[in-house]
Scaffold this active site. Structure first.
Site, PDB file in Angstrom:
ATOM      1  CE1 TYR A 145      -3.673   2.521   0.511  1.00  0.00           C
ATOM      2  CE2 TYR A 145      -2.501   3.257   2.469  1.00  0.00           C
ATOM      3  CZ  TYR A 145      -3.503   3.429   1.532  1.00  0.00           C
ATOM      4  OH  TYR A 145      -4.344   4.518   1.634  1.00  0.00           O
ATOM      5  CG  ASP A 240       5.683   3.802   1.002  1.00  0.00           C
ATOM      6  OD1 ASP A 240       5.959   4.505   1.998  1.00  0.00           O
ATOM      7  OD2 ASP A 240       4.531   3.658   0.552  1.00  0.00           O
ATOM      8  CE  LYS A 268       0.744   5.009   8.380  1.00  0.00           C
ATOM      9  NZ  LYS A 268       0.801   4.153   7.221  1.00  0.00           N
TER      10      LYS A 268
HETATM   11  C1  LIG Z   1       0.236   4.619   5.844  1.00  0.00           C
HETATM   12  C2  LIG Z   1       1.020   4.395   4.611  1.00  0.00           C
HETATM   13  C3  LIG Z   1       0.906   5.249   3.495  1.00  0.00           C
HETATM   14  C4  LIG Z   1      -0.109   6.348   3.421  1.00  0.00           C
HETATM   15  O1  LIG Z   1       0.082   7.349   4.373  1.00  0.00           O
HETATM   16  P1  LIG Z   1      -1.150   8.328   4.732  1.00  0.00           P
HETATM   17  O2  LIG Z   1      -0.541   9.300   5.696  1.00  0.00           O
HETATM   18  O3  LIG Z   1      -2.217   7.471   5.317  1.00  0.00           O
HETATM   19  O4  LIG Z   1      -1.582   8.968   3.457  1.00  0.00           O
HETATM   20  C5  LIG Z   1       1.754   5.042   2.431  1.00  0.00           C
HETATM   21  N1  LIG Z   1       2.654   4.041   2.440  1.00  0.00           N
HETATM   22  C6  LIG Z   1       2.778   3.201   3.481  1.00  0.00           C
HETATM   23  C7  LIG Z   1       3.817   2.130   3.436  1.00  0.00           C
HETATM   24  C8  LIG Z   1       1.955   3.333   4.587  1.00  0.00           C
HETATM   25  O5  LIG Z   1       2.059   2.471   5.598  1.00  0.00           O
END
Ligand SMILES: *Cc1c(COP(=O)(O)O)cnc(C)c1O
Length: 427
Positions: A145, A240, A268
């Site tokens: 994701y 990511d 995060k």
């Molecule tokens: C949470 C997450 C996202 C998206 O971040 P948001 O702040 O919710 O838009 C993208 N990549 C990874 C790996 C994530 O865990």
């Protein structure tokens, strides 16, 4: 017996006013059934709901709250900044300090751009990668994701390699036409696919330690292959690390495994509980971003002093001792859970790295999206509710990672293991 009348009442109201009653889908308990608890307060390792029930929290706002809820030192810093204003729309010293702090910590970062979410960070990074390489195609992996931007809302089809078919209504095939989906941990298939795309390949985007299909570990050689092939092709390798950055080590998962990508996204933890994202990488690539280059990207509240203060205060407090403690709590929980599972003779796959973990109710090894989907989600749902009623709040989905924070004590972990021992009797 927990009383949940207020949560229920709020949920019924909320469903009339917001899609599914929530502002982000998994919160609605859709995959475990039942009704979500509406939370009123967080402190340390605990959450309290609107009815006054207390939970030991393993969601941590889905990753950001590495110091637990409402850490006094972060709140004090934010309060002090509030008195100086919330946003100036002009550069600040705090942004320089944030950029310095994360570039020093994360091996692949030479320059960064701050944004307001992980979604935005990955969107910006892909645009920069395409602008920098002058190429179109992006490879992502099924089950990884990267936020909800159109081009990345594609998961798997069948076969070793599927040309992007949209996964969400409202996303057109046109928008995902340059996205190719490969299979995580499939070394040969992915290598062949990358070579077939060849000089059209702008970027490979991957969660190096996937945590959005539940926590899945990379097979030895998989990430190494991605590093070699992208380097050969002159494409950008984007890790990511929105979830893993500053969560597993200051330098993220890339520091732990010693593989340096060309670009990295963060979010995060670096926001300290406020909305933040960041993307960055090699200087030549980041120099393509406006205003120093032609790749446009902007943000009204990007780098605002409140989020920078919360984030900086949070990450500056993450020293070696902090990661040692998280590992110790993680190991304690893993050991206890394994013993409880063994005692019950329940076949599961328990995955853990540092303070992140997932218990898959599956008899088979879980190595990618297809095997993750084999899990017994009904058994997970039963376990989830059995834990919830014992005051342990796990992520309400089989396909999410759980998080331990620095506020979780040894006694908290012991309590969790006891709860699991009882809860597993209901599975
Ligand atoms: C949470 C997450 C996202 C998206 O971040 P948001 O702040 O919710 O838009 C993208 N990549 C990874 C790996 C994530 O865990």
């Amino acid at each position: 017996m927990q009383i949940t009348a207020r949560s229920q009442h709020l949920f019924h109201q909320a469903r009339e006013l917001m899609p599914g009653g929530v502002n982000s889908p998994v919160r609605a308990f859709g995959s475990v059934g039942g009704e979500p608890r509406f939370m009123a307060r967080g402190e340390g390792a605990y959450l309290w709901d609107e009815d006054g029930n207390r939970y030991l929290d393993y969601v941590g706002s889905w990753g950001p709250l590495i110091h637990g809820h409402a850490p006094a030192f972060v709140l004090d810093a934010v309060r002090a900044q509030l008195d100086r204003g919330t946003s100036y729309g002009a550069p600040t010293a705090l942004e320089v300090e944030m950029a310095q702090t994360i570039c020093e910590a994360v091996p692949s970062l030479e320059m960064v751009r701050m944004v307001n979410s992980g979604t935005e960070a990955v969107m910006g990074a892909l645009r920069a990668a395409r602008g920098y390489t002058g190429r179109r195609k992006v490879v992502k992996f099924a089950g990884c994701y990267h936020g909800h931007s159109d081009a990345l809302l594609v998961q798997a089809g069948s076969g070793a390699m599927t040309l992007g078919v949209p996964d969400s209504a409202g996303v057109t095939e046109h928008q995902t036409a340059d996205t190719v989906v490969a299979h995580y941990n499939d070394i040969d298939g992915t290598r062949a696919a990358l070579r077939a795309i060849g000089q059209d390949l702008a970027c490979v985007v991957v969660e190096p330690l996937p945590a959005n299909m539940g926590l899945v570990l990379p097979r030895p050689g998989f990430l190494e292959m991605l590093r070699e092939e992208t380097a050969q092709l002159g494409a950008v390798l984007l890790f990511d690390e929105v979830m893993t950055g500053f969560r597993l080590a200051r330098g993220g998962y890339q520091e732990l495994i010693g593989i340096t990508p060309d670009a990295t996204t963060l979010g995060k933890v670096i926001g300290g509980g406020f909305p933040v994202g960041a993307y960055g990488g090699k200087r030549e690539m980041m120099k393509c971003v406006a205003p120093s280059g032609p790749v446009y990207q902007a943000g009204t509240l990007s780098g605002n002093p409140i989020a920078m203060t919360a984030g900086l205060t949070t990450i500056k407090a993450l020293d070696d001792a902090a990661y040692t403690q998280l590992e110790a709590r993680g190991a304690q929980l893993e050991q206890g859970l394994r013993a409880a599972l063994e005692a019950r003779g329940i076949a599961t796959q328990l995955h853990r790295v540092g303070s992140m973990w997932t218990l898959f109710f599956s008899t088979q090894p879980v190595t990618d999206y297809a095997t993750a989907k084999q899990s017994d989600t009904a058994a997970f749902a039963t376990f989830f509710h059995a834990m919830l009623k014992r005051g342990v709040y796990l992520p309400p989905s089989q396909f999410e990672a759980a998080f331990i924070s620095l506020a979780h004590s040894e006694a908290n972990i012991e309590k969790t293991i006891e709860a699991a021992r009882e809860a597993l009797k209901e599975v």
